[in-house]
Design a protein around this motif. Sequence first.
Motif, PDB file in Angstrom:
ATOM      1  N   ARG A   1       0.758  -1.315   0.050  1.00  0.00           N
ATOM      2  CA  ARG A   1       0.117   0.347   0.192  1.00  0.00           C
ATOM      3  C   ARG A   1       0.370   1.260   0.477  1.00  0.00           C
ATOM      4  O   ARG A   1       1.705   0.849   0.487  1.00  0.00           O
ATOM      5  CB  ARG A   1      -0.824   0.149   1.126  1.00  0.00           C
ATOM      6  CG  ARG A   1      -1.562  -1.461   1.288  1.00  0.00           C
ATOM      7  CD  ARG A   1      -2.672  -1.379   2.423  1.00  0.00           C
ATOM      8  NE  ARG A   1      -3.524  -2.193   2.415  1.00  0.00           N
ATOM      9  CZ  ARG A   1      -3.728  -3.172   2.572  1.00  0.00           C
ATOM     10  NH1 ARG A   1      -2.339  -3.782   3.749  1.00  0.00           N
ATOM     11  NH2 ARG A   1      -4.581  -4.308   2.888  1.00  0.00           N
ATOM     12  N   LYS A   2       0.506   1.462  -0.315  1.00  0.00           N
ATOM     13  CA  LYS A   2       0.453   3.696  -0.035  1.00  0.00           C
ATOM     14  C   LYS A   2       0.547   4.570  -0.666  1.00  0.00           C
ATOM     15  O   LYS A   2      -0.866   4.785  -0.473  1.00  0.00           O
ATOM     16  CB  LYS A   2       1.870   3.108  -1.864  1.00  0.00           C
ATOM     17  CG  LYS A   2       1.117   3.864  -3.075  1.00  0.00           C
ATOM     18  CD  LYS A   2       1.754   4.029  -4.605  1.00  0.00           C
ATOM     19  CE  LYS A   2       1.589   4.224  -5.470  1.00  0.00           C
ATOM     20  NZ  LYS A   2       2.944   3.835  -6.525  1.00  0.00           N
TER      21      LYS A   2
ATOM     22  N   LEU B   1      -0.147   6.255   2.512  1.00  0.00           N
ATOM     23  CA  LEU B   1      -0.221   5.808   3.777  1.00  0.00           C
ATOM     24  C   LEU B   1      -0.141   7.827   4.916  1.00  0.00           C
ATOM     25  O   LEU B   1       0.331   8.158   4.208  1.00  0.00           O
ATOM     26  CB  LEU B   1       0.392   5.164   4.941  1.00  0.00           C
ATOM     27  CG  LEU B   1       0.304   3.613   3.997  1.00  0.00           C
ATOM     28  CD1 LEU B   1       1.587   2.598   5.065  1.00  0.00           C
ATOM     29  CD2 LEU B   1      -0.565   3.314   3.808  1.00  0.00           C
TER      30      LEU B   1
ATOM     31  N   PHE C   1      -5.138   4.526   3.061  1.00  0.00           N
ATOM     32  CA  PHE C   1      -4.201   4.262   1.843  1.00  0.00           C
ATOM     33  C   PHE C   1      -4.714   5.111   0.831  1.00  0.00           C
ATOM     34  O   PHE C   1      -6.005   5.148   0.966  1.00  0.00           O
ATOM     35  CB  PHE C   1      -2.849   3.275   1.846  1.00  0.00           C
ATOM     36  CG  PHE C   1      -4.414   1.948   1.998  1.00  0.00           C
ATOM     37  CD1 PHE C   1      -5.308   1.363   0.912  1.00  0.00           C
ATOM     38  CD2 PHE C   1      -4.790   1.389   2.739  1.00  0.00           C
ATOM     39  CE1 PHE C   1      -5.985   0.512   0.573  1.00  0.00           C
ATOM     40  CE2 PHE C   1      -5.984   0.403   2.874  1.00  0.00           C
ATOM     41  CZ  PHE C   1      -6.432   0.074   1.587  1.00  0.00           C
TER      42      PHE C   1
ATOM     43  N   GLU D   1      -3.852   3.722  -2.060  1.00  0.00           N
ATOM     44  CA  GLU D   1      -3.718   2.779  -2.785  1.00  0.00           C
ATOM     45  C   GLU D   1      -3.165   1.520  -2.246  1.00  0.00           C
ATOM     46  O   GLU D   1      -2.098   1.391  -1.712  1.00  0.00           O
ATOM     47  CB  GLU D   1      -2.645   3.010  -4.314  1.00  0.00           C
ATOM     48  CG  GLU D   1      -3.027   4.543  -4.809  1.00  0.00           C
ATOM     49  CD  GLU D   1      -1.603   4.684  -6.474  1.00  0.00           C
ATOM     50  OE1 GLU D   1      -1.278   3.596  -6.927  1.00  0.00           O
ATOM     51  OE2 GLU D   1      -1.209   6.195  -6.637  1.00  0.00           O
ATOM     52  N   GLU D   2      -3.811   0.162  -3.460  1.00  0.00           N
ATOM     53  CA  GLU D   2      -2.902  -0.879  -2.673  1.00  0.00           C
ATOM     54  C   GLU D   2      -2.887  -1.661  -4.671  1.00  0.00           C
ATOM     55  O   GLU D   2      -3.702  -1.649  -5.575  1.00  0.00           O
ATOM     56  CB  GLU D   2      -3.841  -1.564  -1.947  1.00  0.00           C
ATOM     57  CG  GLU D   2      -5.206  -2.303  -2.423  1.00  0.00           C
ATOM     58  CD  GLU D   2      -6.215  -2.874  -1.420  1.00  0.00           C
ATOM     59  OE1 GLU D   2      -5.716  -2.743   0.355  1.00  0.00           O
ATOM     60  OE2 GLU D   2      -6.845  -3.079  -0.995  1.00  0.00           O
TER      61      GLU D   2
ATOM     62  N   PRO E   1       8.148   1.616   5.061  1.00  0.00           N
ATOM     63  CA  PRO E   1       8.507   2.392   3.931  1.00  0.00           C
ATOM     64  C   PRO E   1      10.415   2.353   3.786  1.00  0.00           C
ATOM     65  O   PRO E   1      11.197   2.157   2.403  1.00  0.00           O
ATOM     66  CB  PRO E   1       8.473   3.952   3.529  1.00  0.00           C
ATOM     67  CG  PRO E   1       7.653   3.905   5.196  1.00  0.00           C
ATOM     68  CD  PRO E   1       7.721   3.251   6.098  1.00  0.00           C
TER      69      PRO E   1
ATOM     70  N   TYR F   1       7.450  -0.123  -5.381  1.00  0.00           N
ATOM     71  CA  TYR F   1       5.790  -0.081  -4.877  1.00  0.00           C
ATOM     72  C   TYR F   1       5.706   0.650  -3.642  1.00  0.00           C
ATOM     73  O   TYR F   1       5.156   1.656  -3.330  1.00  0.00           O
ATOM     74  CB  TYR F   1       4.412  -0.489  -5.112  1.00  0.00           C
ATOM     75  CG  TYR F   1       3.379  -0.522  -4.777  1.00  0.00           C
ATOM     76  CD1 TYR F   1       3.020   0.272  -6.449  1.00  0.00           C
ATOM     77  CD2 TYR F   1       2.331  -0.643  -3.925  1.00  0.00           C
ATOM     78  CE1 TYR F   1       1.222   0.340  -6.006  1.00  0.00           C
ATOM     79  CE2 TYR F   1       1.125  -0.330  -3.901  1.00  0.00           C
ATOM     80  CZ  TYR F   1       0.644   0.249  -5.462  1.00  0.00           C
ATOM     81  OH  TYR F   1      -0.560   0.885  -5.493  1.00  0.00           O
ATOM     82  N   ALA F   2       5.703   0.452  -1.903  1.00  0.00           N
ATOM     83  CA  ALA F   2       6.137   0.994  -1.357  1.00  0.00           C
ATOM     84  C   ALA F   2       7.063   1.463  -0.720  1.00  0.00           C
ATOM     85  O   ALA F   2       6.824   1.855   1.111  1.00  0.00           O
ATOM     86  CB  ALA F   2       5.808  -0.678   0.095  1.00  0.00           C
TER      87      ALA F   2
ATOM     88  N   ASP G   1       6.560   5.571   0.678  1.00  0.00           N
ATOM     89  CA  ASP G   1       4.918   6.731   1.433  1.00  0.00           C
ATOM     90  C   ASP G   1       4.135   5.349   1.937  1.00  0.00           C
ATOM     91  O   ASP G   1       3.083   5.417   2.057  1.00  0.00           O
ATOM     92  CB  ASP G   1       4.348   8.055   1.302  1.00  0.00           C
ATOM     93  CG  ASP G   1       3.635   7.769  -0.075  1.00  0.00           C
ATOM     94  OD1 ASP G   1       3.586   6.480  -0.460  1.00  0.00           O
ATOM     95  OD2 ASP G   1       2.748   8.556  -0.393  1.00  0.00           O
ATOM     96  N   GLY G   2       4.836   4.481   1.990  1.00  0.00           N
ATOM     97  CA  GLY G   2       4.059   2.734   2.131  1.00  0.00           C
ATOM     98  C   GLY G   2       4.093   1.478   3.013  1.00  0.00           C
ATOM     99  O   GLY G   2       5.479   1.639   3.489  1.00  0.00           O
TER     100      GLY G   2
END
Length: 160
Positions: free
Chosen positions: A8-9, A11, A54, A56-57, A110, A148-149, A152-153
Amino acid sequence: MPVVFVARKGLTKLDEKFEADFWAKSLDNVVEVIGNPDCPQAADGLEVGRAYQFQEEQSFSVAKKGDDFAKCMEQLADMVGYHWRMAGADGPGPFRDLFRHPGQFGTIGPVTSAKLAAEFATWDECARAIGKRSFYAWFASMRRMFEYAKTDGGVWLQYE
Protein backbone atom coordinates in the motif's frame (compact mmCIF):
# COMPACT_ATOMS: atom_id res chain seq x y z
CA MET A 1 -2.09 -21.85 -0.41
CA PRO A 2 -0.63 -18.99 -2.49
CA VAL A 3 1.72 -16.48 -0.89
CA VAL A 4 0.26 -13.05 -1.52
CA PHE A 5 1.48 -9.72 -0.19
CA VAL A 6 -0.39 -6.44 -0.36
CA ALA A 7 1.66 -3.28 -0.80
CA ARG A 8 0.00 0.00 0.00
CA LYS A 9 1.15 3.55 -0.60
CA GLY A 10 0.02 7.06 0.18
CA LEU A 11 -0.24 6.18 3.87
CA THR A 12 -1.51 8.82 6.27
CA LYS A 13 -1.54 8.13 10.00
CA LEU A 14 -4.95 8.59 11.57
CA ASP A 15 -5.34 10.24 14.97
CA GLU A 16 -6.96 7.27 16.65
CA LYS A 17 -5.35 4.03 17.73
CA PHE A 18 -6.47 0.91 15.94
CA GLU A 19 -8.99 -0.67 18.34
CA ALA A 20 -11.96 -3.03 18.12
CA ASP A 21 -14.53 -0.23 17.75
CA PHE A 22 -12.44 1.52 15.12
CA TRP A 23 -14.21 -0.36 12.30
CA ALA A 24 -17.57 1.04 13.41
CA LYS A 25 -16.49 4.37 11.95
CA SER A 26 -16.60 2.81 8.46
CA LEU A 27 -13.46 4.42 7.12
CA ASP A 28 -12.34 3.18 3.73
CA ASN A 29 -8.82 2.14 2.87
CA VAL A 30 -7.59 1.76 6.44
CA VAL A 31 -4.97 -0.68 7.65
CA GLU A 32 -3.24 -1.44 10.95
CA VAL A 33 0.54 -1.50 11.29
CA ILE A 34 1.49 -4.77 12.95
CA GLY A 35 4.81 -5.10 14.73
CA ASN A 36 7.14 -8.06 14.77
CA PRO A 37 8.93 -8.42 18.14
CA ASP A 38 11.69 -10.47 16.49
CA CYS A 39 12.35 -7.75 13.92
CA PRO A 40 10.98 -4.41 15.20
CA GLN A 41 12.96 -2.35 12.66
CA ALA A 42 10.98 -3.91 9.80
CA ALA A 43 8.17 -1.40 10.39
CA ASP A 44 10.51 1.63 10.41
CA GLY A 45 8.78 4.70 9.04
CA LEU A 46 5.42 3.64 10.48
CA GLU A 47 4.09 3.51 14.04
CA VAL A 48 3.19 0.02 15.21
CA GLY A 49 -0.39 -0.33 16.45
CA ARG A 50 -1.61 2.74 14.61
CA ALA A 51 -4.20 2.99 11.89
CA TYR A 52 -3.22 4.39 8.49
CA GLN A 53 -5.42 5.38 5.61
CA PHE A 54 -3.93 4.54 2.22
CA GLN A 55 -4.49 5.92 -1.26
CA GLU A 56 -3.56 2.87 -3.34
CA GLU A 57 -2.87 -0.81 -2.92
CA GLN A 58 -1.63 -3.59 -5.13
CA SER A 59 -1.52 -7.34 -4.52
CA PHE A 60 1.62 -9.31 -5.34
CA SER A 61 1.17 -13.06 -5.68
CA VAL A 62 4.78 -14.15 -5.26
CA ALA A 63 4.40 -17.94 -5.00
CA LYS A 64 1.77 -20.61 -5.62
CA LYS A 65 2.41 -22.11 -2.16
CA GLY A 66 4.53 -21.59 0.92
CA ASP A 67 7.06 -24.25 -0.08
CA ASP A 68 7.71 -22.42 -3.37
CA PHE A 69 8.30 -19.19 -1.46
CA ALA A 70 10.76 -20.97 0.85
CA LYS A 71 12.63 -22.44 -2.13
CA CYS A 72 12.99 -18.98 -3.68
CA MET A 73 14.25 -17.62 -0.36
CA GLU A 74 16.83 -20.42 -0.28
CA GLN A 75 17.90 -19.62 -3.86
CA LEU A 76 18.21 -15.95 -2.92
CA ALA A 77 20.37 -16.87 0.08
CA ASP A 78 22.57 -19.09 -2.09
CA MET A 79 22.92 -16.29 -4.64
CA VAL A 80 24.20 -13.82 -2.04
CA GLY A 81 26.29 -16.37 -0.16
CA TYR A 82 24.58 -17.45 3.06
CA HIS A 83 21.97 -19.79 4.46
CA TRP A 84 18.75 -17.85 5.05
CA ARG A 85 17.63 -19.90 8.08
CA MET A 86 20.84 -19.11 9.92
CA ALA A 87 21.26 -15.49 8.90
CA GLY A 88 22.62 -13.58 11.89
CA ALA A 89 20.24 -10.94 13.16
CA ASP A 90 22.84 -8.23 13.06
CA GLY A 91 25.18 -9.55 10.40
CA PRO A 92 25.95 -7.53 7.29
CA GLY A 93 24.77 -8.52 3.86
CA PRO A 94 22.07 -7.95 1.27
CA PHE A 95 18.45 -8.88 1.92
CA ARG A 96 19.20 -9.31 5.63
CA ASP A 97 15.91 -7.61 6.55
CA LEU A 98 13.99 -10.03 4.36
CA PHE A 99 15.72 -13.05 5.88
CA ARG A 100 15.08 -11.79 9.41
CA HIS A 101 11.48 -11.01 8.51
CA PRO A 102 10.26 -13.18 5.63
CA GLY A 103 6.75 -11.78 5.92
CA GLN A 104 5.01 -14.31 8.12
CA PHE A 105 4.15 -11.71 10.68
CA GLY A 106 4.25 -7.93 10.85
CA THR A 107 4.32 -4.93 8.55
CA ILE A 108 7.33 -3.96 6.45
CA GLY A 109 7.50 -0.16 6.47
CA PRO A 110 8.82 2.29 3.89
CA VAL A 111 12.38 2.48 5.25
CA THR A 112 12.90 -1.28 5.02
CA SER A 113 10.98 -1.41 1.72
CA ALA A 114 13.34 1.21 0.22
CA LYS A 115 16.38 -0.70 1.43
CA LEU A 116 15.07 -3.98 0.01
CA ALA A 117 14.07 -2.33 -3.29
CA ALA A 118 17.62 -1.04 -3.67
CA GLU A 119 19.08 -4.47 -2.89
CA PHE A 120 16.80 -6.16 -5.43
CA ALA A 121 17.86 -3.57 -8.03
CA THR A 122 21.55 -4.16 -7.28
CA TRP A 123 21.24 -7.94 -7.55
CA ASP A 124 18.90 -8.01 -10.57
CA GLU A 125 21.53 -8.92 -13.15
CA CYS A 126 22.87 -11.74 -10.98
CA ALA A 127 19.35 -13.11 -10.40
CA ARG A 128 18.64 -13.03 -14.13
CA ALA A 129 21.94 -14.81 -14.85
CA ILE A 130 20.95 -17.78 -12.68
CA GLY A 131 18.72 -18.80 -15.57
CA LYS A 132 15.77 -20.17 -13.58
CA ARG A 133 12.65 -18.45 -14.89
CA SER A 134 10.56 -19.28 -11.82
CA PHE A 135 13.19 -17.79 -9.49
CA TYR A 136 13.59 -14.66 -11.58
CA ALA A 137 9.80 -14.19 -11.80
CA TRP A 138 9.66 -14.36 -7.99
CA PHE A 139 12.66 -12.02 -7.70
CA ALA A 140 11.13 -9.46 -10.09
CA SER A 141 7.77 -9.56 -8.31
CA MET A 142 9.41 -9.01 -4.92
CA ARG A 143 11.41 -6.11 -6.37
CA ARG A 144 8.28 -4.45 -7.82
CA MET A 145 6.47 -4.89 -4.50
CA PHE A 146 9.15 -3.14 -2.46
CA GLU A 147 9.57 -0.41 -5.08
CA TYR A 148 5.83 0.22 -4.88
CA ALA A 149 5.95 0.72 -1.08
CA LYS A 150 9.34 2.40 -0.66
CA THR A 151 8.33 6.06 -0.45
CA ASP A 152 5.21 6.33 1.67
CA GLY A 153 3.91 2.81 1.97
CA GLY A 154 4.21 -0.58 3.53
CA VAL A 155 3.90 -4.30 2.82
CA TRP A 156 1.57 -6.78 4.52
CA LEU A 157 1.23 -10.52 4.05
CA GLN A 158 -2.32 -11.22 2.86
CA TYR A 159 -3.80 -14.13 4.79
CA GLU A 160 -6.48 -16.04 2.92
